[in-house]
Design an enzyme around this catalytic site. Structure first.
Site: not given
Length: 297
Positions: A53, A208, A210, A220
């Protein structure tokens, strides 16, 4: 935060995937450290990192050093934190992700990770991805040797299939404690692996988690309304919460061994994700979400 079991140890039901703090688009160090500290404040005790990473072409270890600095500068108790490192991948200058599962590489990678993390033994060390050029048993054998030598305390796999999990378990026994595969409402290719982990009592760490439901739309209008994942936003609206929390709560409902590790690059993002550990969805909501994700497939 509610806890779940990983290798006989209780950890927060939501972990932190630290990768976004070190790759392209990463925040400055102050915000990165604040993000890890916010996770710890929220009850997160599983921090997932890897030597690969880092920015393309840079030397390995940026994320591990960052995690080590975050723990060293945290004002609270960190004795219950489990750092999960990974070895076996690289990031050359072209931005690709390479694979090297040779025993010699895994040994050298683990020893380097030990130094960067500043620990006597890595809490959980995971084979980042099986290397098709190396017999799988040889790669797993390197984890066994590292366990025997006390350089790692627990072993895990990442990006593996059900057959590989069983083969690794035959070598490592109950010292194999986790499997980390991609899994989310949008990607459910690892259903078989999730079920197998539940049967064997292995922690299943969705990376991952989500996918398809980004935190970028927390405050929003969301494109979720017109996607198969609109059910997540509808339930979130009814509950007065966020679609991201609903997503993580849904993942937690799939098995008592699931521990999602959402990525974050802002303190507010991981704070929101952490609250999913205390969100319990009812049977009707779970049925709606299950139908939604199956429709997406």
């Amino acid at each position: 935060m509610r806890h779940r079991t990983l290798g006989g140890t209780g950890v927060g039901a939501i972990g932190l995937g630290a990768m976004p703090l070190s790759i392209e688009g990463r925040p400055d160090e102050a915000r990165a450290l604040a993000t890890v500290h916010a996770a710890l404040d929220a009850g997160v005790t599983l921090l997932d990192t890897a030597d690969s990473y880092h920015l393309p072409g840079d030397g390995p270890g940026h994320n591990e050093r960052l995690v080590a600095r975050a723990l060293a500068t945290y004002g609270g108790d960190t004795t219950g934190v489990l750092v999960a490192a990974k070895g076996g991948r690289g990031r050359p200058a072209d931005g690709s992700w390479t694979v090297n599962g040779s025993p010699s590489h895994l040994r050298a990678a683990a020893e380097a990770s030990l130094k960067r993390l500043g620990v006597e033994a890595i809490g959980l060390y995971q084979l980042h991805k099986p290397d098709p050029a190396v017999p799988f048993e040889e790669s797993v054998g390197a984890l066994r040797d590292l366990l025997d030598e006390g350089k790692i305390r627990l072993a895990g796999l990442s990006n593996t299939d059900a057959d590989q999990i069983l083969r690794a378990r035959a070598i490592l026994g109950d010292r194999l404690v986790s499997v980390q595969n991609q899994y989310s409402p949008a990607v459910r290719d690892s259903d078989a692996e999730l079920r197998l982990c539940a049967e064997l009592g292995l922690a299943f760490l969705p990376w991952s988690p989500l996918g398809g439901i980004s935190h970028s739309s927390l405050d929003g209008p969301s494109r979720l309304e017109s996607t198969p994942f609109g059910a997540f936003r509808a339930i979130a609206r009814e509950r007065g919460t966020t679609p991201q929390r609903v997503c993580l709560a849904w993942l937690l409902s799939l098995s008592p061994t699931v521990i999602p590790i959402p990525g974050a690059s802002r303190p507010e993002t991981i704070r929101d994700s952490a609250q999913a550990a205390d969100l319990l969805l009812d049977a009707e909501e779970l049925a709606l979400l299950e139908a939604s994700t199956r429709h997406a497939d």
